[in-house]
Scaffold this active site. Sequence first.
Site, PDB file in Angstrom:
ATOM      1  CB  ALA A  72      -0.930  -0.008   1.204  1.00 45.90           C
ATOM      2  CG  HIS A 178      -4.985   0.478   2.292  1.00 52.19           C
ATOM      3  ND1 HIS A 178      -3.894   1.241   2.640  1.00 52.19           N
ATOM      4  CD2 HIS A 178      -4.834  -0.710   2.916  1.00 52.19           C
ATOM      5  CE1 HIS A 178      -3.117   0.515   3.443  1.00 52.19           C
ATOM      6  NE2 HIS A 178      -3.665  -0.663   3.639  1.00 52.19           N
ATOM      7  CD  GLU A 284      -1.943  -3.115   7.125  1.00 53.27           C
ATOM      8  OE1 GLU A 284      -2.130  -2.820   8.305  1.00 53.27           O
ATOM      9  OE2 GLU A 284      -1.892  -2.267   6.208  1.00 53.27           O
TER      10      GLU A 284
HETATM   11 ZN   LIG Z   1      -2.875  -2.391   4.406  1.00 54.62          ZN
END
Ligand SMILES: [Zn+2]
Length: 336
Positions: A72, A178, A284
């Site tokens: 990300a 995100h 995550e």
């Molecule tokens: Zn993430």
Amino acid sequence: MIIDCHGHYTTAPAEVEAWRKLQVEALANPSQAPQKAALRISDDQIRESLEGAQLKLQRERGTDLTIFSPRAASMAHHIGDAQVSRVWSEICNELVHRCCVLYPDNFVGVCQLPQSPGVPPATCIAELERCVKEFGFVGCNLNPDPSGGHWKEPPLTDRWWYPLYENMVELEVPAMVHVSTSCNPAFHTTGAHYLNADTTAFMQFLTSDLFKDFPTLKFVIPHGGGAAPYHWGRFRGLAQDMKRPPLQELLLNNVFFDTCVYHRPGIELLLKVVPVDNILFASEMVGAVRGIDPETGYHYDDTLRYVNSIEWLSEADRNKIFEDNARKVYPRLERD
Ligand SMILES: [Zn+2]
């Protein structure tokens, strides 16, 4: 079965970052930009990058399938223009697709969208369709702030985003809200910007009629929903003062939270406050916090351990969090 709805390919071979560096260096002179084909990664390199990391942790911790997306923080939509973002997103998505092809039982893909500040999100539809229809991806990561911490786009509930939502609904894919790297020094990327964005998205949804327009549109707010569960009373009260419907009716058919909260009391609060139907298991990993908590002796991001330690959670509710809710939110996940 335990589905982890939030994992990133944070361990991609170093060649990927080197390619990106060349792309960024060529921003002022696009004719110097590297070709996509110049990035060569072998299957063995991909295997190696996963075996000692995400796959090892899946096996050790006992999770089964990770809903897997590009790193990300590397999306960095604020760098370059829409064309730069498009090529970079394609590369990142193709790498995730290769992970999923090599390990179809362990990973299913979610794509990075080729967003760019000020550029209509409709331009992301082609890449979303490619990832869903050609690669079998089941969702996307949607960045509410492609400026990287300066918040210049309209709220997620603005019609600006509607063409993308129409496409998501048609494809039956949710978005995880995100953000990416913060280029605003006031906001630490994973410690502030991520959690700010989660909370901000929740409040945007609360103040709008987005889900009247899109009754089947679904979002996952990661990192346990930012500050939303902790301040649930404030949000309920604000909705009431604004003469909005109760949260259940307003957004809980459409908005879900993951369990990326890195201590047991936080998970316990999440499970007590948010209806169990709205919580999806996630860790995550390998991601924002990689260390071991000296208070427990276990990794902070070993969230399975926290969920399993909540003794008052029924077996049926645990299964909802581990599997059933993910299948509801990501209908393209195939049942095996
Ligand atoms: Zn993430």
